[in-house]
Design a protein around this motif. Structure first.
Motif, PDB file in Angstrom:
ATOM      1  N   ALA A   9       0.831  -1.206   0.000  1.00  0.00           N
ATOM      2  CA  ALA A   9       0.000   0.000   0.000  1.00  0.00           C
ATOM      3  C   ALA A   9       0.867   1.258   0.000  1.00  0.00           C
ATOM      4  O   ALA A   9       0.568   2.235  -0.702  1.00  0.00           O
ATOM      5  CB  ALA A   9      -0.931  -0.009   1.207  1.00  0.00           C
ATOM      6  N   LYS A  10       1.940   1.249   0.778  1.00  0.00           N
ATOM      7  CA  LYS A  10       2.833   2.415   0.812  1.00  0.00           C
ATOM      8  C   LYS A  10       3.493   2.651  -0.535  1.00  0.00           C
ATOM      9  O   LYS A  10       3.572   3.790  -1.009  1.00  0.00           O
ATOM     10  CB  LYS A  10       3.904   2.214   1.889  1.00  0.00           C
ATOM     11  N   SER A  11       3.964   1.576  -1.157  1.00  0.00           N
ATOM     12  CA  SER A  11       4.640   1.736  -2.448  1.00  0.00           C
ATOM     13  C   SER A  11       3.680   2.246  -3.519  1.00  0.00           C
ATOM     14  O   SER A  11       4.031   3.117  -4.329  1.00  0.00           O
ATOM     15  CB  SER A  11       5.266   0.406  -2.880  1.00  0.00           C
ATOM     16  N   VAL A  12       2.440   1.733  -3.538  1.00  0.00           N
ATOM     17  CA  VAL A  12       1.453   2.180  -4.527  1.00  0.00           C
ATOM     18  C   VAL A  12       1.055   3.630  -4.262  1.00  0.00           C
ATOM     19  O   VAL A  12       0.861   4.420  -5.195  1.00  0.00           O
ATOM     20  CB  VAL A  12       0.217   1.258  -4.505  1.00  0.00           C
ATOM     21  N   LEU A  13       0.945   4.007  -2.987  1.00  0.00           N
ATOM     22  CA  LEU A  13       0.592   5.388  -2.647  1.00  0.00           C
ATOM     23  C   LEU A  13       1.679   6.342  -3.106  1.00  0.00           C
ATOM     24  O   LEU A  13       1.382   7.376  -3.735  1.00  0.00           O
ATOM     25  CB  LEU A  13       0.368   5.519  -1.145  1.00  0.00           C
ATOM     26  N   PHE A  14       2.934   6.037  -2.801  1.00  0.00           N
ATOM     27  CA  PHE A  14       4.034   6.892  -3.237  1.00  0.00           C
ATOM     28  C   PHE A  14       4.075   6.977  -4.752  1.00  0.00           C
ATOM     29  O   PHE A  14       4.290   8.051  -5.329  1.00  0.00           O
ATOM     30  CB  PHE A  14       5.370   6.362  -2.696  1.00  0.00           C
ATOM     31  N   TRP A  15       3.876   5.839  -5.419  1.00  0.00           N
ATOM     32  CA  TRP A  15       3.892   5.836  -6.886  1.00  0.00           C
ATOM     33  C   TRP A  15       2.793   6.718  -7.459  1.00  0.00           C
ATOM     34  O   TRP A  15       3.040   7.503  -8.383  1.00  0.00           O
ATOM     35  CB  TRP A  15       3.731   4.401  -7.391  1.00  0.00           C
ATOM     36  N   LEU A  17       1.171   9.282  -6.090  1.00  0.00           N
ATOM     37  CA  LEU A  17       1.394  10.702  -5.806  1.00  0.00           C
ATOM     38  C   LEU A  17       2.516  11.273  -6.665  1.00  0.00           C
ATOM     39  O   LEU A  17       2.398  12.371  -7.228  1.00  0.00           O
ATOM     40  CB  LEU A  17       1.701  10.894  -4.323  1.00  0.00           C
ATOM     41  N   ILE A  18       3.611  10.526  -6.766  1.00  0.00           N
ATOM     42  CA  ILE A  18       4.753  11.012  -7.554  1.00  0.00           C
ATOM     43  C   ILE A  18       4.398  11.046  -9.036  1.00  0.00           C
ATOM     44  O   ILE A  18       4.768  11.982  -9.757  1.00  0.00           O
ATOM     45  CB  ILE A  18       5.987  10.129  -7.304  1.00  0.00           C
ATOM     46  N   SER A  19       3.656  10.046  -9.513  1.00  0.00           N
ATOM     47  CA  SER A  19       3.284  10.014 -10.929  1.00  0.00           C
ATOM     48  C   SER A  19       2.375  11.182 -11.293  1.00  0.00           C
ATOM     49  O   SER A  19       2.565  11.820 -12.341  1.00  0.00           O
ATOM     50  CB  SER A  19       2.582   8.689 -11.247  1.00  0.00           C
ATOM     51  N   CYS A  20       1.391  11.462 -10.454  1.00  0.00           N
ATOM     52  CA  CYS A  20       0.510  12.602 -10.725  1.00  0.00           C
ATOM     53  C   CYS A  20       1.273  13.917 -10.656  1.00  0.00           C
ATOM     54  O   CYS A  20       1.003  14.847 -11.429  1.00  0.00           O
ATOM     55  CB  CYS A  20      -0.658  12.606  -9.736  1.00  0.00           C
ATOM     56  N   THR A  21       2.235  14.007  -9.742  1.00  0.00           N
ATOM     57  CA  THR A  21       3.067  15.209  -9.662  1.00  0.00           C
ATOM     58  C   THR A  21       3.914  15.372 -10.919  1.00  0.00           C
ATOM     59  O   THR A  21       4.056  16.483 -11.445  1.00  0.00           O
ATOM     60  CB  THR A  21       3.974  15.147  -8.419  1.00  0.00           C
ATOM     61  N   LEU A  22       4.476  14.274 -11.409  1.00  0.00           N
ATOM     62  CA  LEU A  22       5.256  14.328 -12.648  1.00  0.00           C
ATOM     63  C   LEU A  22       4.377  14.747 -13.818  1.00  0.00           C
ATOM     64  O   LEU A  22       4.791  15.561 -14.661  1.00  0.00           O
ATOM     65  CB  LEU A  22       5.890  12.962 -12.925  1.00  0.00           C
ATOM     66  N   ARG A  23       3.168  14.212 -13.883  1.00  0.00           N
ATOM     67  CA  ARG A  23       2.244  14.601 -14.952  1.00  0.00           C
ATOM     68  C   ARG A  23       1.896  16.077 -14.867  1.00  0.00           C
ATOM     69  O   ARG A  23       1.812  16.776 -15.885  1.00  0.00           O
ATOM     70  CB  ARG A  23       0.975  13.754 -14.861  1.00  0.00           C
ATOM     71  N   LEU A  24       1.711  16.586 -13.650  1.00  0.00           N
ATOM     72  CA  LEU A  24       1.437  18.008 -13.443  1.00  0.00           C
ATOM     73  C   LEU A  24       2.607  18.860 -13.926  1.00  0.00           C
ATOM     74  O   LEU A  24       2.408  19.849 -14.649  1.00  0.00           O
ATOM     75  CB  LEU A  24       1.167  18.260 -11.962  1.00  0.00           C
ATOM     76  N   CYS A  25       3.829  18.476 -13.567  1.00  0.00           N
ATOM     77  CA  CYS A  25       5.009  19.252 -13.958  1.00  0.00           C
ATOM     78  C   CYS A  25       5.204  19.253 -15.475  1.00  0.00           C
ATOM     79  O   CYS A  25       5.508  20.294 -16.071  1.00  0.00           O
ATOM     80  CB  CYS A  25       6.244  18.699 -13.259  1.00  0.00           C
ATOM     81  N   LEU A  26       5.030  18.101 -16.100  1.00  0.00           N
ATOM     82  CA  LEU A  26       5.190  18.028 -17.554  1.00  0.00           C
ATOM     83  C   LEU A  26       4.119  18.845 -18.270  1.00  0.00           C
ATOM     84  O   LEU A  26       4.391  19.478 -19.297  1.00  0.00           O
ATOM     85  CB  LEU A  26       5.144  16.572 -18.005  1.00  0.00           C
ATOM     86  N   SER A  27       2.904  18.840 -17.741  1.00  0.00           N
ATOM     87  CA  SER A  27       1.828  19.637 -18.342  1.00  0.00           C
ATOM     88  C   SER A  27       2.126  21.130 -18.224  1.00  0.00           C
ATOM     89  O   SER A  27       1.881  21.897 -19.162  1.00  0.00           O
ATOM     90  CB  SER A  27       0.494  19.309 -17.669  1.00  0.00           C
ATOM     91  N   LEU A  28       2.659  21.538 -17.078  1.00  0.00           N
ATOM     92  CA  LEU A  28       3.015  22.950 -16.900  1.00  0.00           C
ATOM     93  C   LEU A  28       4.172  23.334 -17.822  1.00  0.00           C
ATOM     94  O   LEU A  28       4.221  24.474 -18.319  1.00  0.00           O
ATOM     95  CB  LEU A  28       3.391  23.219 -15.445  1.00  0.00           C
ATOM     96  N   LEU A  29       5.090  22.406 -18.059  1.00  0.00           N
ATOM     97  CA  LEU A  29       6.170  22.677 -19.017  1.00  0.00           C
ATOM     98  C   LEU A  29       5.614  22.918 -20.412  1.00  0.00           C
ATOM     99  O   LEU A  29       6.083  23.810 -21.136  1.00  0.00           O
ATOM    100  CB  LEU A  29       7.151  21.502 -19.042  1.00  0.00           C
ATOM    101  N   GLY A 152      -5.278   8.670  -3.842  1.00  0.00           N
ATOM    102  CA  GLY A 152      -4.237   9.635  -4.203  1.00  0.00           C
ATOM    103  C   GLY A 152      -4.747  10.702  -5.151  1.00  0.00           C
ATOM    104  O   GLY A 152      -4.443  11.889  -4.995  1.00  0.00           O
ATOM    105  N   ALA A 153      -5.541  10.292  -6.150  1.00  0.00           N
ATOM    106  CA  ALA A 153      -6.111  11.268  -7.084  1.00  0.00           C
ATOM    107  C   ALA A 153      -7.092  12.197  -6.379  1.00  0.00           C
ATOM    108  O   ALA A 153      -7.151  13.401  -6.662  1.00  0.00           O
ATOM    109  CB  ALA A 153      -6.804  10.533  -8.235  1.00  0.00           C
ATOM    110  N   TYR A 154      -7.856  11.651  -5.433  1.00  0.00           N
ATOM    111  CA  TYR A 154      -8.781  12.479  -4.656  1.00  0.00           C
ATOM    112  C   TYR A 154      -8.032  13.525  -3.843  1.00  0.00           C
ATOM    113  O   TYR A 154      -8.495  14.662  -3.681  1.00  0.00           O
ATOM    114  CB  TYR A 154      -9.618  11.607  -3.722  1.00  0.00           C
ATOM    115  N   SER A 155      -6.864  13.162  -3.324  1.00  0.00           N
ATOM    116  CA  SER A 155      -6.086  14.132  -2.543  1.00  0.00           C
ATOM    117  C   SER A 155      -5.643  15.305  -3.403  1.00  0.00           C
ATOM    118  O   SER A 155      -5.642  16.453  -2.945  1.00  0.00           O
ATOM    119  CB  SER A 155      -4.875  13.437  -1.916  1.00  0.00           C
TER     120      SER A 155
END
Length: 286
Positions: A9-15, A17-29, A152-155
């Protein structure tokens, strides 16, 4: 078993959150890189009124100082847009290559080093076929791979402003122009290659004494752009995230016509497991 489930559960949660953050950063780029074209479109208007602007900027009035500040900000944004466009030249398109955000080795390998497993559902299915985890363990973690990314997406939806949250958790939709079986077979093919590569390439690099994980990313790079629908969109490589984003945004299940992109990766994990058993078995199975 409790420790195993908690670690998963911890590994999937970190994945997630980090994946959505990466998608956010790439979209802003991509948004920053688009500023360059908008700045260029206004340059002709500026040149046509150049004499008036020079007088305005040269005036000692507050308006003149304001114009200088605007010019500096515009130059700074232009520089950022140029740098963003340069950076995006080396990355797959965020619109058509969503798998790069959710299955990048930049994310998966560090999480594996921290928690001992790769938080990728097709990969876990492959490991079940290989005997690394039991069918009972897979049955226990299967709901986790769908529930935790949804949380994670809800957060992101709750904590971020709506304009920013949309970049991170917008639903991923595929074209339905092709036959269902065609997209299904494409998903199976590319996910089979992806899972096998994900498990084999690190071992090959270790055997050859290569510690740079960027080499693994380069080897997987063509798979992130492999088309799985009529609009040349790539696989997300994580059917659980595809489901989570659709549910969080639309509060409904994935349309039946697009279930090929959910079932295909999981079937690909089964095929990858068979290939790993035959071609790259674990030492205890030799």
């Amino acid at each position: 078993m409790k420790k195993f489930i908690l670690r998963e559960a911890k590994s999937v949660l970190f994945w997630s959150l980090i994946s959505c953050t990466l998608r956010l950063c790439l979209s802003l780029l991509e948004e920053l890189s688009s500023l360059q074209s908008s700045t260029a479109s206004t340059s002709s208007i500026e040149h046509s009124d150049d004499h008036r602007q020079q007088n305005f900027c040269a005036s000692p009035s507050p308006q003149g100082k304001c114009w200088k500040s605007v010019t500096i900000i515009r130059a700074f944004l232009t520089l950022l847009s140029i740098l963003a466009g340069w950076a995006l030249r080396f990355l797959p398109s965020i619109q058509s290559s969503v798998g790069f955000s959710f299955a990048s080795t930049w994310i998966l390998f560090p999480i594996r080093d921290q928690f001992g497993s790769i938080p990728n559902l097709p990969c876990r299915i492959c490991e079940t076929v290989m005997g690394r985890i039991s069918v009972r363990q897979l049955a226990m973690i299967f709901p986790i791979h769908f529930l935790v990314p949804t949380l994670g997406a809800y957060s992101f939806k709750i904590l971020l402003p709506q304009a920013l949250a949309g970049y991170a958790i917008n639903p991923i939709s595929y074209s339905e122009k092709n036959r269902w079986i065609e997209d299904f077979l494409r998903e199976i093919f590319v996910n089979t290659l992806f899972v096998v590569s994900l498990l084999v390439i690190p071992a090959l690099l270790q055997i050859n004494g290569i510690k740079r994980r960027g080499v693994a990313l380069l080897a997987l790079y063509p798979l992130y752009s492999f088309s799985v629908d009529a609009n040349s969109n790539s696989s997300v490589f994580s059917p659980n995230m595809l489901y989570a984003l659709c549910y969080v945004n639309k509060h409904e299940d994935i349309p039946l016509a697009q279930w090929s992109h959910v079932l295909g990766p999981m079937i690909g994990g089964l095929f990858a497991g068979r290939i790993m058993l035959k071609a790259f078995p674990d030492e205890k199975q030799l």
